[in-house]
Design a protein around this motif. Structure first.
Motif, PDB file in Angstrom:
ATOM      1  N   ASP A   1       0.815  -1.218   0.000  1.00 50.49           N
ATOM      2  CA  ASP A   1       0.000   0.000   0.000  1.00 50.49           C
ATOM      3  C   ASP A   1       0.849   1.269   0.000  1.00 50.49           C
ATOM      4  O   ASP A   1       0.362   2.329  -0.387  1.00 50.49           O
ATOM      5  CB  ASP A   1      -0.934   0.026   1.214  1.00 50.49           C
ATOM      6  CG  ASP A   1      -2.009  -1.032   1.127  1.00 50.49           C
ATOM      7  OD1 ASP A   1      -2.300  -1.476  -0.007  1.00 50.49           O
ATOM      8  OD2 ASP A   1      -2.571  -1.407   2.184  1.00 50.49           O
ATOM      9  N   SER A   2       2.096   1.157   0.418  1.00 48.60           N
ATOM     10  CA  SER A   2       2.961   2.340   0.445  1.00 48.60           C
ATOM     11  C   SER A   2       3.328   2.804  -0.966  1.00 48.60           C
ATOM     12  O   SER A   2       3.761   3.931  -1.152  1.00 48.60           O
ATOM     13  CB  SER A   2       4.234   2.062   1.249  1.00 48.60           C
ATOM     14  OG  SER A   2       5.007   1.068   0.608  1.00 48.60           O
ATOM     15  N   PHE A   3       3.141   1.931  -1.971  1.00 43.08           N
ATOM     16  CA  PHE A   3       3.468   2.293  -3.347  1.00 43.08           C
ATOM     17  C   PHE A   3       2.271   2.824  -4.129  1.00 43.08           C
ATOM     18  O   PHE A   3       2.374   3.085  -5.319  1.00 43.08           O
ATOM     19  CB  PHE A   3       4.064   1.094  -4.093  1.00 43.08           C
ATOM     20  CG  PHE A   3       5.411   0.697  -3.571  1.00 43.08           C
ATOM     21  CD1 PHE A   3       6.495   1.543  -3.719  1.00 43.08           C
ATOM     22  CD2 PHE A   3       5.594  -0.506  -2.925  1.00 43.08           C
ATOM     23  CE1 PHE A   3       7.742   1.192  -3.235  1.00 43.08           C
ATOM     24  CE2 PHE A   3       6.838  -0.866  -2.440  1.00 43.08           C
ATOM     25  CZ  PHE A   3       7.906  -0.015  -2.592  1.00 43.08           C
ATOM     26  N   VAL A   4       1.125   2.977  -3.460  1.00 41.02           N
ATOM     27  CA  VAL A   4      -0.076   3.481  -4.124  1.00 41.02           C
ATOM     28  C   VAL A   4      -0.596   4.691  -3.341  1.00 41.02           C
ATOM     29  O   VAL A   4      -1.633   4.629  -2.690  1.00 41.02           O
ATOM     30  CB  VAL A   4      -1.157   2.385  -4.207  1.00 41.02           C
ATOM     31  CG1 VAL A   4      -2.316   2.858  -5.063  1.00 41.02           C
ATOM     32  CG2 VAL A   4      -0.592   1.092  -4.736  1.00 41.02           C
ATOM     33  N   PRO A   5       0.137   5.805  -3.389  1.00 41.72           N
ATOM     34  CA  PRO A   5      -0.302   6.985  -2.634  1.00 41.72           C
ATOM     35  C   PRO A   5      -1.446   7.709  -3.355  1.00 41.72           C
ATOM     36  O   PRO A   5      -1.655   7.543  -4.556  1.00 41.72           O
ATOM     37  CB  PRO A   5       0.940   7.863  -2.583  1.00 41.72           C
ATOM     38  CG  PRO A   5       1.703   7.497  -3.797  1.00 41.72           C
ATOM     39  CD  PRO A   5       1.420   6.038  -4.040  1.00 41.72           C
TER      40      PRO A   5
END
Length: 103
Positions: A56-60
């Motif tokens: 989820d950290s790569f989909v801001p």
């Protein structure tokens, strides 16, 4: 976005430093080190964010990406300001010293 911004700045600065003898005289290596240090800092931040949040950290959100872009650009600008102060203090070509003695 902060990581990408600082990595691109570091790559461009390193290329200029490597290809141009004049850039080496103007302490461009110091600017490169600042940008590579910032890139390393953002990379470690990304690793820890991935460890905490997972993929989820790569989909801001778009607003977060825009804020990160502004932060990255401000880091690049701050690096340029610091480098400019260093160049003016060290005065490798003697331009500042000559201008002061001229008056």
């Amino acid at each position: 976005m902060t990581l990408l911004t600082t990595v691109f700045a570091a790559i461009i600065c390193t290329y200029i430093w490597y290809k141009n003898e004049e850039a080496r005289k103007l302490k461009a290596g110091t600017l490169c080190l600042m940008y590579w240090g910032a890139s390393l800092m953002w990379f470690i931040d990304a690793v820890f964010a991935y460890a905490e949040e997972g993929a989820d950290s790569f989909v801001p959100a778009p607003l977060d990406m825009l804020n990160d872009l502004y932060l990255g650009l401000s880091v690049v600008a701050l690096g340029l300001i610091i480098w400019l102060v260093i160049v003016l203090i060290k005065d490798p070509k003697g331009v500042v010293k000559g201008a002061l003695h001229k008056n």
